[in-house]
Design an enzyme around this catalytic site. Sequence first.
Site, PDB file in Angstrom:
ATOM      1  N   SER A 124       0.842  -1.199   0.000  1.00 48.82           N
ATOM      2  CA  SER A 124       0.000   0.000   0.000  1.00 48.82           C
ATOM      3  C   SER A 124       0.873   1.242   0.000  1.00 48.82           C
ATOM      4  CB  SER A 124      -0.858  -0.023   1.264  1.00 48.82           C
ATOM      5  OG  SER A 124      -1.458   1.227   1.484  1.00 48.82           O
ATOM      6  N   TYR A 149      -2.023  -1.250  10.950  1.00 46.45           N
ATOM      7  CA  TYR A 149      -2.246  -1.735   9.583  1.00 46.45           C
ATOM      8  C   TYR A 149      -1.051  -1.380   8.694  1.00 46.45           C
ATOM      9  CZ  TYR A 149      -3.861  -1.794   4.750  1.00 46.45           C
ATOM     10  OH  TYR A 149      -3.947  -2.014   3.392  1.00 46.45           O
ATOM     11  N   LYS A 153       1.956  -3.798   6.630  1.00 41.59           N
ATOM     12  CA  LYS A 153       2.364  -3.746   5.214  1.00 41.59           C
ATOM     13  C   LYS A 153       3.880  -3.529   5.126  1.00 41.59           C
ATOM     14  CE  LYS A 153      -1.612  -4.492   3.443  1.00 41.59           C
ATOM     15  NZ  LYS A 153      -1.860  -5.810   2.865  1.00 41.59           N
TER      16      LYS A 153
HETATM   17  P1  NAD Z   1     -10.986  -7.325   1.134  1.00 39.38           P
HETATM   18  O1  NAD Z   1     -11.205  -7.313   2.607  1.00 39.38           O
HETATM   19  O2  NAD Z   1     -12.149  -7.104   0.245  1.00 39.38           O
HETATM   20  O3  NAD Z   1     -10.256  -8.679   0.696  1.00 39.38           O
HETATM   21  C1  NAD Z   1      -9.405  -9.387   1.542  1.00 39.38           C
HETATM   22  C2  NAD Z   1      -9.851 -10.843   1.520  1.00 39.38           C
HETATM   23  O4  NAD Z   1      -8.988 -11.623   2.348  1.00 39.38           O
HETATM   24  C3  NAD Z   1     -11.268 -11.053   2.041  1.00 39.38           C
HETATM   25  O5  NAD Z   1     -11.999 -11.820   1.115  1.00 39.38           O
HETATM   26  C4  NAD Z   1     -11.080 -11.794   3.359  1.00 39.38           C
HETATM   27  O6  NAD Z   1     -12.153 -12.661   3.641  1.00 39.38           O
HETATM   28  C5  NAD Z   1      -9.768 -12.529   3.107  1.00 39.38           C
HETATM   29  N1  NAD Z   1      -8.976 -12.866   4.297  1.00 39.38           N
HETATM   30  C6  NAD Z   1      -8.564 -12.035   5.289  1.00 39.38           C
HETATM   31  N2  NAD Z   1      -7.810 -12.709   6.173  1.00 39.38           N
HETATM   32  C7  NAD Z   1      -7.739 -14.001   5.732  1.00 39.38           C
HETATM   33  C8  NAD Z   1      -7.094 -15.161   6.198  1.00 39.38           C
HETATM   34  N3  NAD Z   1      -6.388 -15.153   7.326  1.00 39.38           N
HETATM   35  N4  NAD Z   1      -7.240 -16.302   5.490  1.00 39.38           N
HETATM   36  C9  NAD Z   1      -7.973 -16.324   4.344  1.00 39.38           C
HETATM   37  N5  NAD Z   1      -8.593 -15.253   3.853  1.00 39.38           N
HETATM   38  C10 NAD Z   1      -8.482 -14.098   4.538  1.00 39.38           C
HETATM   39  O7  NAD Z   1      -9.847  -6.233   0.825  1.00 39.38           O
HETATM   40  P2  NAD Z   1      -9.336  -5.648  -0.552  1.00 39.38           P
HETATM   41  O8  NAD Z   1      -9.738  -4.214  -0.612  1.00 39.38           O
HETATM   42  O9  NAD Z   1      -9.701  -6.543  -1.670  1.00 39.38           O
HETATM   43  O10 NAD Z   1      -7.780  -5.658  -0.288  1.00 39.38           O
HETATM   44  C11 NAD Z   1      -6.965  -6.762  -0.669  1.00 39.38           C
HETATM   45  C12 NAD Z   1      -5.559  -6.532  -0.170  1.00 39.38           C
HETATM   46  O11 NAD Z   1      -5.069  -5.293  -0.694  1.00 39.38           O
HETATM   47  C13 NAD Z   1      -5.445  -6.421   1.359  1.00 39.38           C
HETATM   48  O12 NAD Z   1      -4.244  -7.040   1.757  1.00 39.38           O
HETATM   49  C14 NAD Z   1      -5.369  -4.920   1.592  1.00 39.38           C
HETATM   50  O13 NAD Z   1      -4.690  -4.611   2.782  1.00 39.38           O
HETATM   51  C15 NAD Z   1      -4.591  -4.468   0.361  1.00 39.38           C
HETATM   52  N6  NAD Z   1      -4.830  -3.067   0.030  1.00 39.38           N
HETATM   53  C16 NAD Z   1      -6.108  -2.620  -0.160  1.00 39.38           C
HETATM   54  C17 NAD Z   1      -6.340  -1.282  -0.451  1.00 39.38           C
HETATM   55  C18 NAD Z   1      -7.750  -0.771  -0.622  1.00 39.38           C
HETATM   56  O14 NAD Z   1      -7.934   0.446  -0.641  1.00 39.38           O
HETATM   57  N7  NAD Z   1      -8.764  -1.614  -0.822  1.00 39.38           N
HETATM   58  C19 NAD Z   1      -5.259  -0.391  -0.573  1.00 39.38           C
HETATM   59  C20 NAD Z   1      -3.960  -0.881  -0.386  1.00 39.38           C
HETATM   60  C21 NAD Z   1      -3.748  -2.225  -0.094  1.00 39.38           C
HETATM   61  C1  UD1 Z   2      -7.035   5.200   3.667  1.00 40.35           C
HETATM   62  C2  UD1 Z   2      -6.177   4.670   4.792  1.00 40.35           C
HETATM   63  C3  UD1 Z   2      -4.848   4.191   4.222  1.00 40.35           C
HETATM   64  C4  UD1 Z   2      -5.084   3.158   3.114  1.00 40.35           C
HETATM   65  C5  UD1 Z   2      -5.932   3.818   2.029  1.00 40.35           C
HETATM   66  C6  UD1 Z   2      -6.174   2.835   0.900  1.00 40.35           C
HETATM   67  C7  UD1 Z   2      -6.837   5.940   6.809  1.00 40.35           C
HETATM   68  C8  UD1 Z   2      -6.403   6.970   7.811  1.00 40.35           C
HETATM   69  N1  UD1 Z   2      -5.957   5.699   5.783  1.00 40.35           N
HETATM   70  O1  UD1 Z   2      -6.378   6.331   3.183  1.00 40.35           O
HETATM   71  O2  UD1 Z   2      -4.064   3.581   5.228  1.00 40.35           O
HETATM   72  O3  UD1 Z   2      -3.853   2.760   2.543  1.00 40.35           O
HETATM   73  O4  UD1 Z   2      -7.177   4.238   2.625  1.00 40.35           O
HETATM   74  O5  UD1 Z   2      -7.465   2.690   0.541  1.00 40.35           O
HETATM   75  O6  UD1 Z   2      -7.889   5.333   6.924  1.00 40.35           O
HETATM   76  N2  UD1 Z   2     -12.649  11.369   3.247  1.00 40.35           N
HETATM   77  C9  UD1 Z   2     -13.675  12.218   3.593  1.00 40.35           C
HETATM   78  N3  UD1 Z   2     -14.816  11.670   4.118  1.00 40.35           N
HETATM   79  C10 UD1 Z   2     -14.978  10.329   4.306  1.00 40.35           C
HETATM   80  C11 UD1 Z   2     -13.922   9.464   3.935  1.00 40.35           C
HETATM   81  C12 UD1 Z   2     -12.763  10.031   3.414  1.00 40.35           C
HETATM   82  O7  UD1 Z   2     -13.567  13.434   3.439  1.00 40.35           O
HETATM   83  O8  UD1 Z   2     -16.036   9.891   4.803  1.00 40.35           O
HETATM   84  C13 UD1 Z   2     -11.427  11.962   2.640  1.00 40.35           C
HETATM   85  C14 UD1 Z   2     -10.150  11.677   3.418  1.00 40.35           C
HETATM   86  O9  UD1 Z   2      -9.911  12.674   4.378  1.00 40.35           O
HETATM   87  C15 UD1 Z   2      -9.105  11.672   2.274  1.00 40.35           C
HETATM   88  C16 UD1 Z   2      -9.899  11.148   1.070  1.00 40.35           C
HETATM   89  O10 UD1 Z   2     -11.274  11.350   1.390  1.00 40.35           O
HETATM   90  O11 UD1 Z   2      -8.687  12.997   1.991  1.00 40.35           O
HETATM   91  C17 UD1 Z   2      -9.675   9.663   0.813  1.00 40.35           C
HETATM   92  O12 UD1 Z   2      -9.919   8.944   2.014  1.00 40.35           O
HETATM   93  P1  UD1 Z   2      -9.839   7.334   2.053  1.00 40.35           P
HETATM   94  O13 UD1 Z   2     -10.698   6.776   0.974  1.00 40.35           O
HETATM   95  O14 UD1 Z   2     -10.123   6.910   3.444  1.00 40.35           O
HETATM   96  O15 UD1 Z   2      -8.333   6.999   1.641  1.00 40.35           O
HETATM   97  P2  UD1 Z   2      -6.943   7.485   2.308  1.00 40.35           P
HETATM   98  O16 UD1 Z   2      -7.126   8.643   3.179  1.00 40.35           O
HETATM   99  O17 UD1 Z   2      -5.976   7.656   1.194  1.00 40.35           O
END
Ligand code: NAD
Ligand code: UD1
Length: 338
Positions: A124, A149, A153
């Site tokens: 991330s 969290y 990572k």
């Molecule tokens: P998500 O929660 O939708 O998907 C994660 C999946 O992993 C889920 O289906 C959950 O059931 C499964 N899971 C969790 N722990 C498990 C375990 N111990 N064994 C088996 N399955 C397990 O999340 P996502 O948004 O699809 O994110 C996927 C990955 O990307 C995560 O590692 C997350 O931290 C990373 N990531 C997400 C974002 C974001 O904004 N969505 C940003 C940066 C990184």
């Molecule tokens: C969040 C996580 C970050 C993660 C990233 C990936 C936090 C503090 N950080 O960051 O660790 O890697 O998501 O998806 O949770 N906002 C509003 N109102 C809301 C929600 C968000 O104004 O209800 C604003 C936030 O202040 C920010 C922007 O929208 O400026 C995006 O927010 P968000 O979607 O939570 O993402 P990140 O802040 O980048």
Amino acid sequence: MNVLVTGGAGYIGSHTCLELLESGCGVIVIDNLCNSNPKSLQRVQELTGKTLKFYQGDVRDGALLKTIFQENPIDCVIHFAGLKCVPESVAKPWAYYDNNLNTTLVLTKAMQEAGVKRIIFSSSATVYAADNTMPLKETSRTGDCTNPYGWTKYMTEQILSGIAHADEKWSVALLRYFNPIGAHESGRIGEDPRGIPNNLMPYITQVAVGRRDHLSVYGNDYNTPDGTGVRDYLHVVDLAKGHVAAVKYVLAHTGCEAFNLGTGVGYSVLDMVNTFVQVNGVPVPYEIGPRRPGDVAVCYAAPDKSAQVLGWKAERTLADMCRDSWNWQSKNSTGYDD
Ligand code: NAD
Ligand code: UD1
């Protein structure tokens, strides 16, 4: 070519399974469904007309992983499984360190025993320290994370880098995602957060569909063009395609490399709201509230390395992201429970 996808039933995982199947890969999923619904995988199969193999279980279950590697010839692993909610990680650090670190340790041990040494990890932009100048490059400073969290990572990147250092046959791609939003254009799969969403786009779509009263904009006094926070939003289908590119990369290289997956363009919270309203023609009432603790003003990627080395570039526009997020939410007002 067979890919084991941990966490494949989740938001990014399900979109990636679809792109992998479309590109001709065999797909094996392990997911304990702690934050997802198996309907996502049914729909991936309906959309592609192809089948995948699903194991319901925990990635920390070493015996199950051994069985999976014995039953399937696997070339490469994409490791999505993990917990991802920042405020929850502050309240429950044990759960986050246990799940996010032990999944990686148990998984890589099982891989080593099975002789499968290619892994793509969901990292991330949160691994970057807050004092970097923008845009963030892969060489920008990492660490100084502000929550458990983020530390998981950062630590997982260290673990995987150490493994690649210890055994030169390993190939590791650390994919640092910026802000994935949007959904598959069919509206059949998308993001389905449990409880109140923390992230901006799912909150906007839930306001638009009437599940929430209004959006709180977290601060309008940042040093940005309109005072609201700026982020690098990318379409989840572009992100999924980035994983297909990374699979090709790890097949052809060894060592450990980090890649930014972002567009390189930052948009503000008000840009997001205004584009969403304009593209979809639905109102999104909002109120300006206080800043959210831990937020930075601006965060966006330098995506050049991914373009040059992976041959990957995000192609979808902000309007595409807003349209596809709403298409998914309006067709599935309560997510997969509909
Ligand atoms: P998500 O929660 O939708 O998907 C994660 C999946 O992993 C889920 O289906 C959950 O059931 C499964 N899971 C969790 N722990 C498990 C375990 N111990 N064994 C088996 N399955 C397990 O999340 P996502 O948004 O699809 O994110 C996927 C990955 O990307 C995560 O590692 C997350 O931290 C990373 N990531 C997400 C974002 C974001 O904004 N969505 C940003 C940066 C990184
Ligand atoms: C969040 C996580 C970050 C993660 C990233 C990936 C936090 C503090 N950080 O960051 O660790 O890697 O998501 O998806 O949770 N906002 C509003 N109102 C809301 C929600 C968000 O104004 O209800 C604003 C936030 O202040 C920010 C922007 O929208 O400026 C995006 O927010 P968000 O979607 O939570 O993402 P990140 O802040 O980048």
